[in-house]
Write a protein that holds these residues in place. Structure first.
Motif, PDB file in Angstrom:
ATOM      1  N   SER A   4       0.849  -1.192   0.000  1.00 45.05           N
ATOM      2  CA  SER A   4       0.000   0.000   0.000  1.00 45.05           C
ATOM      3  C   SER A   4       0.881   1.237   0.000  1.00 45.05           C
ATOM      4  CB  SER A   4      -0.903   0.025   1.237  1.00 45.05           C
ATOM      5  OG  SER A   4      -1.785  -1.075   1.232  1.00 45.05           O
ATOM      6  N   PRO A   5       0.407   2.338  -0.591  1.00 50.83           N
ATOM      7  CA  PRO A   5       1.211   3.565  -0.615  1.00 50.83           C
ATOM      8  C   PRO A   5       1.473   4.084   0.799  1.00 50.83           C
ATOM      9  CG  PRO A   5      -0.650   3.713  -2.132  1.00 50.83           C
ATOM     10  CD  PRO A   5      -0.871   2.505  -1.298  1.00 50.83           C
ATOM     11  N   ASP A   6       2.613   4.728   0.977  1.00 49.10           N
ATOM     12  CA  ASP A   6       2.944   5.377   2.239  1.00 49.10           C
ATOM     13  C   ASP A   6       2.372   6.794   2.204  1.00 49.10           C
ATOM     14  OD1 ASP A   6       3.944   6.369   4.554  1.00 49.10           O
ATOM     15  OD2 ASP A   6       6.061   6.258   3.985  1.00 49.10           O
ATOM     16  N   LEU A   7       1.289   7.016   2.942  1.00 49.48           N
ATOM     17  CA  LEU A   7       0.562   8.293   2.890  1.00 49.48           C
ATOM     18  C   LEU A   7       0.979   9.254   3.987  1.00 49.48           C
ATOM     19  CD1 LEU A   7      -3.040   6.888   2.215  1.00 49.48           C
ATOM     20  CD2 LEU A   7      -1.285   7.563   0.550  1.00 49.48           C
TER      21      LEU A   7
ATOM     22  N   ILE B 142       4.576  10.324  -3.391  1.00 51.73           N
ATOM     23  CA  ILE B 142       4.119   9.230  -2.533  1.00 51.73           C
ATOM     24  C   ILE B 142       4.903   7.965  -2.895  1.00 51.73           C
ATOM     25  CG2 ILE B 142       2.136   7.889  -1.760  1.00 51.73           C
ATOM     26  CD1 ILE B 142       1.937  10.857  -1.104  1.00 51.73           C
ATOM     27  N   SER B 143       5.382   7.255  -1.919  1.00 53.03           N
ATOM     28  CA  SER B 143       6.175   6.040  -2.142  1.00 53.03           C
ATOM     29  C   SER B 143       5.289   4.808  -2.126  1.00 53.03           C
ATOM     30  CB  SER B 143       7.249   5.896  -1.061  1.00 53.03           C
ATOM     31  OG  SER B 143       8.138   6.992  -1.090  1.00 53.03           O
ATOM     32  N   LEU B 144       5.559   3.889  -3.058  1.00 53.70           N
ATOM     33  CA  LEU B 144       4.926   2.580  -3.116  1.00 53.70           C
ATOM     34  C   LEU B 144       6.010   1.559  -3.446  1.00 53.70           C
ATOM     35  CD1 LEU B 144       2.409   0.737  -3.133  1.00 53.70           C
ATOM     36  CD2 LEU B 144       2.198   1.242  -5.586  1.00 53.70           C
ATOM     37  N   GLY B 145       6.575   0.992  -2.415  1.00 54.08           N
ATOM     38  CA  GLY B 145       7.692   0.069  -2.644  1.00 54.08           C
ATOM     39  C   GLY B 145       8.851   0.787  -3.334  1.00 54.08           C
ATOM     40  N   LYS B 146       9.234   0.286  -4.512  1.00 51.56           N
ATOM     41  CA  LYS B 146      10.324   0.885  -5.274  1.00 51.56           C
ATOM     42  C   LYS B 146       9.865   2.042  -6.157  1.00 51.56           C
ATOM     43  CE  LYS B 146       9.907  -2.461  -9.062  1.00 51.56           C
ATOM     44  NZ  LYS B 146      10.630  -3.475  -9.872  1.00 51.56           N
ATOM     45  N   TYR B 147       8.544   2.343  -6.141  1.00 52.34           N
ATOM     46  CA  TYR B 147       8.004   3.385  -7.008  1.00 52.34           C
ATOM     47  C   TYR B 147       7.748   4.670  -6.217  1.00 52.34           C
ATOM     48  CZ  TYR B 147       6.975  -0.778  -9.786  1.00 52.34           C
ATOM     49  OH  TYR B 147       7.069  -1.970 -10.465  1.00 52.34           O
ATOM     50  N   LYS B 148       7.763   5.799  -6.949  1.00 54.24           N
ATOM     51  CA  LYS B 148       7.425   7.115  -6.384  1.00 54.24           C
ATOM     52  C   LYS B 148       6.546   7.858  -7.370  1.00 54.24           C
ATOM     53  CE  LYS B 148      11.076   8.344  -3.077  1.00 54.24           C
ATOM     54  NZ  LYS B 148      10.135   8.651  -2.011  1.00 54.24           N
ATOM     55  N   SER B 149       5.502   8.518  -6.841  1.00 59.76           N
ATOM     56  CA  SER B 149       4.615   9.289  -7.713  1.00 59.76           C
ATOM     57  C   SER B 149       5.194  10.670  -7.968  1.00 59.76           C
ATOM     58  CB  SER B 149       3.231   9.406  -7.073  1.00 59.76           C
ATOM     59  OG  SER B 149       3.299  10.220  -5.920  1.00 59.76           O
ATOM     60  N   ASN B 150       4.601  11.371  -8.902  1.00 59.11           N
ATOM     61  CA  ASN B 150       5.001  12.738  -9.213  1.00 59.11           C
ATOM     62  C   ASN B 150       4.343  13.721  -8.259  1.00 59.11           C
ATOM     63  OD1 ASN B 150       2.657  11.678 -10.850  1.00 59.11           O
ATOM     64  ND2 ASN B 150       2.316  13.892 -11.067  1.00 59.11           N
ATOM     65  N   PRO B 151       5.013  14.821  -7.843  1.00 60.41           N
ATOM     66  CA  PRO B 151       4.371  15.869  -7.031  1.00 60.41           C
ATOM     67  C   PRO B 151       3.285  16.589  -7.830  1.00 60.41           C
ATOM     68  CG  PRO B 151       6.757  16.084  -7.023  1.00 60.41           C
ATOM     69  CD  PRO B 151       6.418  15.115  -8.104  1.00 60.41           C
ATOM     70  N   VAL B 152       2.289  17.140  -7.110  1.00 61.28           N
ATOM     71  CA  VAL B 152       1.197  17.868  -7.762  1.00 61.28           C
ATOM     72  C   VAL B 152       0.963  19.155  -6.978  1.00 61.28           C
ATOM     73  CG1 VAL B 152      -1.222  17.824  -8.475  1.00 61.28           C
ATOM     74  CG2 VAL B 152       0.126  15.712  -8.511  1.00 61.28           C
ATOM     75  N   GLU B 153       0.844  20.283  -7.698  1.00 58.26           N
ATOM     76  CA  GLU B 153       0.569  21.573  -7.059  1.00 58.26           C
ATOM     77  C   GLU B 153      -0.911  21.920  -7.171  1.00 58.26           C
ATOM     78  OE1 GLU B 153       2.921  24.777  -8.433  1.00 58.26           O
ATOM     79  OE2 GLU B 153       4.738  24.131  -7.371  1.00 58.26           O
ATOM     80  N   ILE B 154      -1.479  22.444  -6.054  1.00 63.23           N
ATOM     81  CA  ILE B 154      -2.870  22.911  -6.043  1.00 63.23           C
ATOM     82  C   ILE B 154      -2.920  24.270  -5.353  1.00 63.23           C
ATOM     83  CG2 ILE B 154      -3.861  20.581  -6.060  1.00 63.23           C
ATOM     84  CD1 ILE B 154      -4.373  20.870  -3.105  1.00 63.23           C
ATOM     85  N   THR B 155      -4.026  25.016  -5.601  1.00 63.96           N
ATOM     86  CA  THR B 155      -4.211  26.343  -5.004  1.00 63.96           C
ATOM     87  C   THR B 155      -5.489  26.338  -4.166  1.00 63.96           C
ATOM     88  OG1 THR B 155      -3.123  27.411  -6.881  1.00 63.96           O
ATOM     89  CG2 THR B 155      -4.503  28.799  -5.462  1.00 63.96           C
TER      90      THR B 155
END
Length: 569
Positions: A52-55, A103-116
Motif C-alpha cells: 500500500s502507498p505510504d501516505l 508518494i512512495s509505493l515500494g520501489k516506485y514514487k509518484s510525481n508531485p502535484v501543485e494545487i491552489t
C-alpha cells in the motif's frame, strides 16, 4: 542462430514491460476554496503489487477522509495490461499554494502535484478553466446584539449558501468555555431559493438563542459544518437528511459511495461581544427578560373557604427571553390564621416567535385556621426589562377571602358563640330541645322496647363485623410505617368514627375528642406533611408511639347520646 533470435525477442518483451511500469498522481481539482475536498488518484500501471502507498507525507498539509482502491485489467489488440488505483478524498489544512509531495509505493514514487486553495469567500483563480470564479459553498454568521446584559438572550443566525447539492448535519459550536454560554436551538433550518447573478442558490439558515453567563468580553465559539456534496446527481433539497430524505437514491449505491460523496467542512470564526453586568434588583435575583406575566387561578374556581379545609391555588409565571433555570423563586408571605403549603415548581421551555419562553407553575395549598375575613397578600416578581433597561414588577394583587366555620373548629372557637349576647336564648332553646328529647325517648321506650333491643343488637353486630378495632389499629400502624400518609389519614378518620361517632370529618375533630397533647401534636404534624413538598421529615415512629397511648382507651360516642341537639348547632 535460432536460439539467438528467441533470446532477443524475450529481452525486448521484458524491456517493454519494464518501461510500461509507472506510478502516477493526479487530482480532479487543482484550485478549490477553503473547506472543500478534492480527489487524489494514485495509479500503478503495468505492474502488480500487494503493498500500500505510504501516505504519511500528506499528514502535515491535508486531512484524509477516505481511501478506496480498485484493480483494473485492460486487453488491447490482444495485449493484457494491469493497473491498480487508490482514490483519496483529501481536505487542505492551509490556504495558498500547496504541493502534494511524492508518494512512495515500494520501489516506485509518484510525481508531485501543485494545487491552489483560496480563502473562504475569495474568488478562485481565473486561469482555472475547470472551475467557476466563485466558491461553490459559503458560510457566515451574525448576532443581533453585541452588547447584551449578562444572561440576556442573543439571537445568532448561521447562513449557508449552496450552489451544488450540499448535504449535511446540523452545525456544531466548537469547544469553548462551557461556563460562559448556554446555547439553545430555536427551530429547524429554513431553506430559501434565490437567484444571484443568474445562478440558482439555496440559502439555508440556522437560528440559535445564546445566553452569556458572565459579564465582560466574551467570545462566541467558532461553528463548524460537516457535510458533503454528490457529483452524479443535482439534488433538489440540499438538506435532505433534515427532512427525512435518503442519500442512496437516484442511482447511488454502496459501490461508488466514496467516488460520489465529496466531504465539505465549513467554519465560521468566533465572534467577540461585550457583555454588560447585572443591575441591582429587589430580592437580589437577576431576572432579565423581554416580557413577564403572572397569573393565578383556584382549583376549583370560585371556592368556598372553610376552616380546616384545603383550597389549592395555581400560580403561573411566563417570561420571554429567559431559560427556565433563570426563573426566580416565588415567595408566599405568612398570614395569621392561614396555613400555606407551596408545592415544588414545575417548569418547561418553549419557542415563540423566535424567542425562548419559560413557564413555571406553583400550586399553593391554603388551609384557613379561623373564621372571618382574611387577605391573601399580593404576589410580586421584580424583573429587568431588557427592552427599555428598567426594573419592573409583575404582580398578582391582594385578594380578600371570607372564611366560614368548618367541621373542625377547635373547642375554643366552638365556645365563642356562647360568650356573645345570644348566650341566653341559645340555652333556653337547648333546654326546650332537651325536654322534647326526653319526652320522645319515653314514648319510644313505651311503644317499641322490644324492637329497639333487636335493632341495637343488629347494629352492634354489623359494626363489630365491619370495623374491628384490632384490625384498624394494625392498618394505621402499617400505613404509618409505609409513610403512606393519605391512606393513614383515611384510616384515622374511620378509626375516629368508630370510637367517637359518625360526626368525625377531619383530623382536628379526632384531636379534640382524644384530648391528648402528644397525639394532638402528632396529628398537626401529619396535616402539615400531607401538604408539604416532601414528607421525609415526618417522624413515623413518634406518631405510632403517640397513637398507641390513646388507641385502646374507651370513649363515649356523643352522637348516640345527643341525637337531636346536633341538628340545631
Amino acid at each position: 542462430m535460432k536460439r539467438f533470435l528467441v533470446a532477443l525477442i524475450a529481452f525486448l518483451m521484458l524491456t517493454q514491460n519494464t518501461l510500461a511500469q509507472t506510478f502516477s498522481a493526479k487530482v480532479n481539482r487543482d484550485a478549490l476554496p477553503e473547506g472543500e475536498t478534492f480527489l487524489l488518484t494514485l495509479e500503478l500501471e503495468g505492474a502488480s503489487s500487494n503493498e500500500s502507498p505510504d501516505l504519511s507525507a500528506l499528514n502535515d498539509d491535508f486531512t484524509t477522509y477516505s481511501v478506496s482502491n480498485a484493480y483494473r485489467t485492460n486487453i488491447i489488440n490482444g495485449q493484457m495490461t494491469q493497473s491498480r488505483q487508490w482514490n483519496l478524498v483529501l481536505m487542505p489544512n492551509k490556504t495558498g499554494k500547496l504541493t502534494i509531495p511524492a508518494i512512495s509505493l515500494g520501489k516506485y514514487k509518484s510525481n508531485p502535484v501543485e494545487i491552489t486553495i483560496a480563502k473562504a469567500g475569495d474568488p478562485l483563480p481565473l486561469q482555472d478553466a475547470g472551475q467557476t470564479a466563485q466558491p461553490r459553498f459559503k458560510i457566515s454568521a451574525s448576532v443581533d446584539n453585541k452588547n447584551p446584559y449578562v444572561q440576556q438572550q442573543i439571537n445568532y443566525t448561521l447562513t449557508l449558501l449552496d450552489t451544488g447539492g450540499l448535504q449535511g448535519e446540523e452545525p456544531v459550536f466548537m469547544s469553548g468555555n462551557d461556563d460562559e454560554w448556554i446555547i439553545k436551538s430555536l427551530s429547524t433550518p429554513s431553506v430559501e431559493s434565490k437567484v444571484i447573478n443568474g445562478k440558482s442558490i439555496r440559502e439555508i439558515k440556522f437560528h440559535y438563542a445564546l445566553f452569556p453567563q458572565k459579564s465582560g468580553k466574551l467570545v462566541i465559539p467558532a461553528v463548524r459544518f460537516n457535510g458533503y456534496y454528490l457529483t452524479k446527481d443535482s439534488r433538489k433539497d440540499p438538506f435532505g437528511r433534515f427532512f427525512n430524505d435518503d442519500i442512496f437514491i437516484s442511482g447511488f449505491g454502496m459501490a461508488d459511495v466514496f467516488a460520489t460523496k465529496n466531504p465539505v467542512v465549513l467554519k465560521v470564526n468566533p465572534i467577540e461581544v461585550e457583555v454588560k453586568p447585572a443591575v441591582n434588583m429587589p430580592g437580589n435575583w437577576w431576572f432579565p427578560a423581554e416580557a413577564v406575566k403572572l397569573h393565578a387561578e383556584f382549583e376549583p374556581a370560585n371556592p368556598s373557604f372553610k376552616t380546616g379545609e384545603a383550597i389549592s391555588r395555581n400560580i403561573y409565571l411566563k417570561a420571554e427571553g429567559v431559560i427556565d433555570s433563570q426563573l426566580p423563586e416565588i415567595n408566599f408571605a405568612q398570614v395569621e390564621g392561614l396555613k400555606q403549603y407551596p408545592e415544588k415548581p414545575q417548569t418547561k421551555m418553549t419557542v415563540e416567535s423566535g424567542k425562548i419562553v419559560s413557564l413555571e407553575k406553583i400550586a399553593n395549598v391554603y388551609i384557613p385556621q379561623k373564621t372571618g375575613k382574611i387577605t391573601l397578600p399580593a404576589i410580586k416578581v421584580p424583573w429587568f426589562n431588557t427592552q427599555n433597561g428598567q426594573v419592573e414588577t409583575a404582580e398578582i394583587p391582594p385578594l380578600e377571602i371570607n372564611v366560614a366555620g368548618g367541621n373542625n373548629l377547635t373547642q375554643q372557637e366552638e365556645a365563642k358563640p356562647q360568650q356573645t349576647s345570644l348566650n341566653e336564648p341559645v340555652e333556653m332553646q337547648m333546654q326546650k330541645v332537651e325536654n322534647i328529647n326526653n319526652f320522645s325517648i319515653y314514648l319510644l321506650l313505651a311503644g317499641a322496647f322490644g324492637l329497639g333491643i333487636v335493632l341495637c343488637w343488629a347494629v352492634m353486630r354489623m359494626t363489630s363485623s365491619q370495623k374491628p378495632d384490632k384490625t384498624t389499629k394494625k392498618d394505621i400502624i402499617k400505613f404509618a410505617k409505609d409513610r403512606n400518609l393519605k391512606a393513614l389519614r383515611d384510616a384515622l378518620l374511620n378509626w375516629g368514627r368508630e370510637h367517637f361517632g359518625d360526626e368525625i370529618n377531619n383530623l382536628g375533630e379526632i384531636a379534640s375528642k382524644a384530648q391528648n397533647k402528644e397525639f394532638d401534636d402528632e396529628l398537626e404534624k401529619l396535616s402539615e406533611a400531607l401538604y408539604a413538598k416532601s414528607n421525609q421529615d415526618w417522624d413515623a415512629t413518634a406518631f405510632i408511639k403517640a397513637f398507641e397511648k390513646i388507641c385502646d382507651k374507651k370513649y363515649e360516642k356523643t352522637n348516640a347520646k345527643e341525637p337531636l341537639p346536633k341538628l340545631y348547632k
